[in-house]
Design a protein around this motif. Structure first.
Motif, short mmCIF file in Angstrom:
data_model
loop_
_atom_site.label_atom_id
_atom_site.label_comp_id
_atom_site.label_asym_id
_atom_site.label_seq_id
_atom_site.Cartn_x
_atom_site.Cartn_y
_atom_site.Cartn_z
N SER A 149 -2.74 -18.64 15.07
CA SER A 149 -4.13 -19.07 14.90
C SER A 149 -4.59 -18.72 13.49
O SER A 149 -3.97 -17.89 12.80
N GLY A 150 -5.69 -19.32 13.09
CA GLY A 150 -6.28 -18.97 11.79
C GLY A 150 -6.68 -17.50 11.75
O GLY A 150 -6.60 -16.86 10.70
N TYR A 151 -7.11 -16.96 12.91
CA TYR A 151 -7.53 -15.55 12.94
C TYR A 151 -6.34 -14.63 12.65
O TYR A 151 -6.46 -13.67 11.89
N THR A 152 -5.17 -14.98 13.25
CA THR A 152 -3.98 -14.16 13.03
C THR A 152 -3.55 -14.28 11.57
O THR A 152 -3.25 -13.27 10.90
N ALA A 153 -3.52 -15.52 11.06
CA ALA A 153 -3.12 -15.73 9.67
C ALA A 153 -4.03 -14.93 8.73
O ALA A 153 -3.58 -14.28 7.79
N ASP A 154 -5.32 -14.94 9.05
CA ASP A 154 -6.31 -14.25 8.23
C ASP A 154 -6.05 -12.74 8.23
O ASP A 154 -6.07 -12.10 7.17
N ASP A 155 -5.77 -12.19 9.42
CA ASP A 155 -5.48 -10.74 9.53
C ASP A 155 -4.26 -10.38 8.69
O ASP A 155 -4.26 -9.37 7.98
N ILE A 156 -3.23 -11.23 8.77
CA ILE A 156 -1.98 -10.91 8.07
C ILE A 156 -2.20 -10.90 6.55
O ILE A 156 -1.83 -9.95 5.87
N ILE A 157 -2.85 -11.94 6.03
CA ILE A 157 -2.99 -11.97 4.57
C ILE A 157 -3.97 -10.91 4.08
O ILE A 157 -3.85 -10.41 2.97
N GLU A 158 -4.91 -10.54 4.96
CA GLU A 158 -5.84 -9.50 4.54
C GLU A 158 -5.12 -8.14 4.50
O GLU A 158 -5.22 -7.40 3.51
N GLN A 159 -4.37 -7.85 5.56
CA GLN A 159 -3.74 -6.53 5.63
C GLN A 159 -2.57 -6.40 4.65
O GLN A 159 -2.39 -5.37 4.02
N LYS A 160 -1.76 -7.47 4.53
CA LYS A 160 -0.57 -7.36 3.70
C LYS A 160 -0.85 -7.61 2.23
O LYS A 160 -0.21 -7.04 1.35
N LEU A 161 -1.78 -8.52 1.96
CA LEU A 161 -1.93 -8.96 0.56
C LEU A 161 -3.34 -8.77 0.01
O LEU A 161 -3.63 -9.19 -1.10
N ASN A 162 -4.21 -8.17 0.86
CA ASN A 162 -5.57 -7.93 0.37
C ASN A 162 -6.29 -9.22 -0.01
O ASN A 162 -7.07 -9.25 -0.95
N ILE A 163 -6.01 -10.29 0.72
CA ILE A 163 -6.67 -11.57 0.44
C ILE A 163 -7.78 -11.75 1.48
O ILE A 163 -7.50 -11.73 2.68
N TYR A 164 -9.00 -11.92 1.00
CA TYR A 164 -10.13 -12.08 1.91
C TYR A 164 -10.59 -13.53 1.94
O TYR A 164 -10.93 -14.09 0.90
N SER A 165 -10.60 -14.11 3.14
CA SER A 165 -11.04 -15.52 3.25
C SER A 165 -12.56 -15.56 3.40
O SER A 165 -13.21 -14.53 3.61
N GLU A 166 -13.10 -16.77 3.33
CA GLU A 166 -14.53 -16.98 3.58
C GLU A 166 -14.76 -17.01 5.08
O GLU A 166 -15.71 -16.44 5.58
N LEU A 167 -13.89 -17.73 5.80
CA LEU A 167 -13.99 -17.73 7.26
C LEU A 167 -12.68 -18.16 7.87
O LEU A 167 -11.90 -18.89 7.24
N ALA A 168 -12.44 -17.67 9.10
CA ALA A 168 -11.23 -18.07 9.82
C ALA A 168 -11.66 -18.85 11.05
O ALA A 168 -12.74 -18.62 11.60
N GLY A 169 -10.83 -19.79 11.48
CA GLY A 169 -11.09 -20.54 12.71
C GLY A 169 -9.84 -20.50 13.56
O GLY A 169 -8.85 -19.87 13.19
N SER A 170 -9.88 -21.23 14.69
CA SER A 170 -8.72 -21.17 15.57
C SER A 170 -7.49 -21.83 14.93
O SER A 170 -6.37 -21.43 15.18
N GLN A 171 -7.73 -22.85 14.07
CA GLN A 171 -6.60 -23.58 13.49
C GLN A 171 -6.51 -23.43 11.98
O GLN A 171 -5.62 -24.03 11.36
N SER A 172 -7.43 -22.75 11.36
CA SER A 172 -7.51 -22.80 9.89
C SER A 172 -8.11 -21.54 9.30
O SER A 172 -8.71 -20.72 10.00
N ILE A 173 -7.94 -21.42 7.97
CA ILE A 173 -8.65 -20.39 7.21
C ILE A 173 -9.31 -21.11 6.04
O ILE A 173 -8.71 -22.00 5.42
N THR A 174 -10.54 -20.70 5.71
CA THR A 174 -11.27 -21.35 4.62
C THR A 174 -11.48 -20.35 3.47
O THR A 174 -11.87 -19.20 3.72
N PHE A 175 -11.24 -20.83 2.26
CA PHE A 175 -11.45 -19.99 1.07
C PHE A 175 -12.49 -20.64 0.17
O PHE A 175 -12.58 -21.86 0.10
N ALA A 176 -13.27 -19.79 -0.49
CA ALA A 176 -14.27 -20.29 -1.43
C ALA A 176 -13.85 -19.89 -2.84
O ALA A 176 -13.62 -18.71 -3.11
#
Ligand SMILES: Cc1ncc(COP(=O)(O)O)c(C=O)c1O
Length: 454
Positions: free
Chosen positions: A301-328
């Motif tokens: 899910s986008g939520y899982t993808a978001d957690d992974i990139i945040e924890q591993k790579l310190n990348i913060y998205s604008e928002l996560a959804g069930s199928q996607s992650i959005t960056f600004a």
């Protein structure tokens, strides 16, 4: 705080001294600053807001709709629009936006849908007091505000645009047209989201004379603190000053970064990029600085993808959804941030795509949560009615008593006064299971829902 920010910060955190003007009856420095902003943003009048776009949307609804009057708005409006309905006592006439279930993302609305809503009201002997459009949406999808404004103005209906995510549109030739350029009467922008003012500071812009400016001022005074923070106000003026120095070139670098990111990410297996072709309604534009990346082919899910990139790579998205992650991407974005984003996406692709081939994640596809709405009470009637807690099972078919959203994006799935459907409950439980935060419900675990005693 003094150690962190320096004692100077507090020297500028001032009350309303005579030299500092009065936000609610401006005739000095605030008036001057607002006039400069009006000139830059192309409005006839601009108000500085210290309660975010939230208070601008609420005030715009209050200024145009009296209790019992009808507001036409998309069902995927931000929760500030729903609280605006509660405050004003206006009754909603919802337009259901096109929904892309593959992406679990709603689009904008069309002039045809607005025309249908106006006609349906007419058949019931009613007229709309105002139309509220969200353009761009959180994902950057723009509606055809020009066509909608022309249609509404032919019926003398004012158009309010929630342009929270579009405050930058005036500042690059390749950005979509602004709401005011397309004929909106009121446009509310989160200067703090996409430009450089401090969080909570926004602007409300007006054009034309369909809306009474004194009423807008009164509504703003009703909803905001009588002690507006001068750091916030000064930051709005500073954001205006920064843009004025190079109004058409300030976003050049951000545009280049966006093109670079899209070019590189489009070649990564298993990651897709949301674009206008993701919708069939012919929306006229998408914000080039919003990057919504689909991860469903990675089986996560986008939520899982978001957690992974945040924890591993310190990348913060604008928002996560069930199928996607959005960056600004915006004025603060650095080249290094783009490289990190691209490596984050490469990491996800290498970890999840190649291992599991190209199976479709149909099991987790989600349906539009709000295409079968029945409203039993207006949001205001429901807000003030007697309520009780019902278990999730028992709540099905009852009249909802609270506003429940997954947050962000803060689009209510359940609105006070609506009959609770199985679809809405399943949607909330599905996205919660996938990792979405639930906001607005008294029971955040969603074991129970507050319902009206009717
Ligand atoms: C579409 C939309 N409108 C309004 C708002 C409220 O804006 P603010 O946070 O400036 O109050 C938001 C916030 O995320 C939003 O996404």
């Amino acid at each position: 705080m003094s150690q962190l920010f320096g004692p100077e910060t507090f020297r500028y955190d001032l009350p309303e001294l005579p030299e500092l003007d009065d936000l609610f009856s401006p005739n000095g420095v605030i008036l001057d600053a607002q006039k400069r902003a009006a000139e830059l943003f192309g409005s006839s009048e601009t108000w500085f807001l210290v309660g975010g776009t939230t208070c601008g949307v609420q005030s715009s609804i209050m200024a145009t709709c009296a209790p019992g009057e009808t507001l036409i708005l998309a069902r995927n409006s931000h929760l500030s629009a729903i609280s605006g309905l509660i405050l004003s006592g206006a009754v909603p006439k919802y337009i259901i936006p096109e929904y892309n279930s593959q992406w679990d993302i709603p689009g904008g609305i069309t002039a045809l849908q607005v025309e249908k809503a106006i006609e349906e009201l007419k058949e019931d002997g009613k007229t709309a007091a105002a139309v509220l459009i969200t353009s761009p949406t959180y994902h950057g999808i723009c509606s055809n505000v020009r066509e909608i404004a022309q249609l509404c103005h032919s019926h003398c209906i004012p158009v309010i645009v929630d342009e929270a995510h579009g405050a930058h549109f005036r500042f690059h030739p390749e950005f979509p047209s602004t709401a005011l350029e397309q004929g909106a009467d009121l446009a509310v922008q989160s200067t703090h989201k996409v430009l450089n003012s401090l969080t909570q500071s926004s602007m409300l812009h007006m054009s034309g004379n369909l809306v009474d400016r004194d009423t807008v001022s009164r509504c703003l005074q009703t909803l905001q603190s009588s002690s507006p923070n001068y750091l916030l106000l000064a930051s709005l003026d500073a954001a205006r000053a920064q843009l004025s120095e190079n109004p058409l070139g300030i976003f050049n670098k951000a545009m280049d970064f966006s093109l670079e990111a899209k070019g590189k990410i489009s070649r990564i297996p298993g990651i897709s990029i949301l674009n206008l072709l993701s919708f069939t309604s012919g929306f006229p534009a998408i914000d080039p600085l919003r990057l919504t990346l689909g991860v469903s082919q990675l089986q996560i899910s986008g939520y899982t993808a978001d957690d992974i990139i945040e924890q591993k790579l310190n990348i913060y998205s604008e928002l996560a959804g069930s199928q996607s992650i959005t960056f600004a991407i915006n004025l603060g974005t650095q080249s290094e941030s783009i490289q990190r984003l691209v490596s984050g996406m490469n990491h996800l692709s290498a970890t999840f795509y190649q291992k599991r081939n190209q199976l479709c994640r149909n099991a987790d596809k989600v349906c539009a949560p709000f295409d079968d709405i029945t409203m039993k009470l207006s949001p205001r009637e429901a807000f003030f009615s007697k309520k009780r807690k019902a278990s999730i099972r028992e709540s099905f078919g009852q009249v909802c008593g609270e506003m429940v959203c997954s947050y962000p994006p803060g689009i209510p799935v359940l609105i006070p006064g609506e009959v609770i459907t199985e679809k809405a409950l399943l949607y909330l439980l599905d996205v919660k299971k996938m990792g979405a935060a639930i906001s607005g419900a008294a029971d955040q675990q969603l074991n129970s829902i507050v319902v009206c005693n009717v």
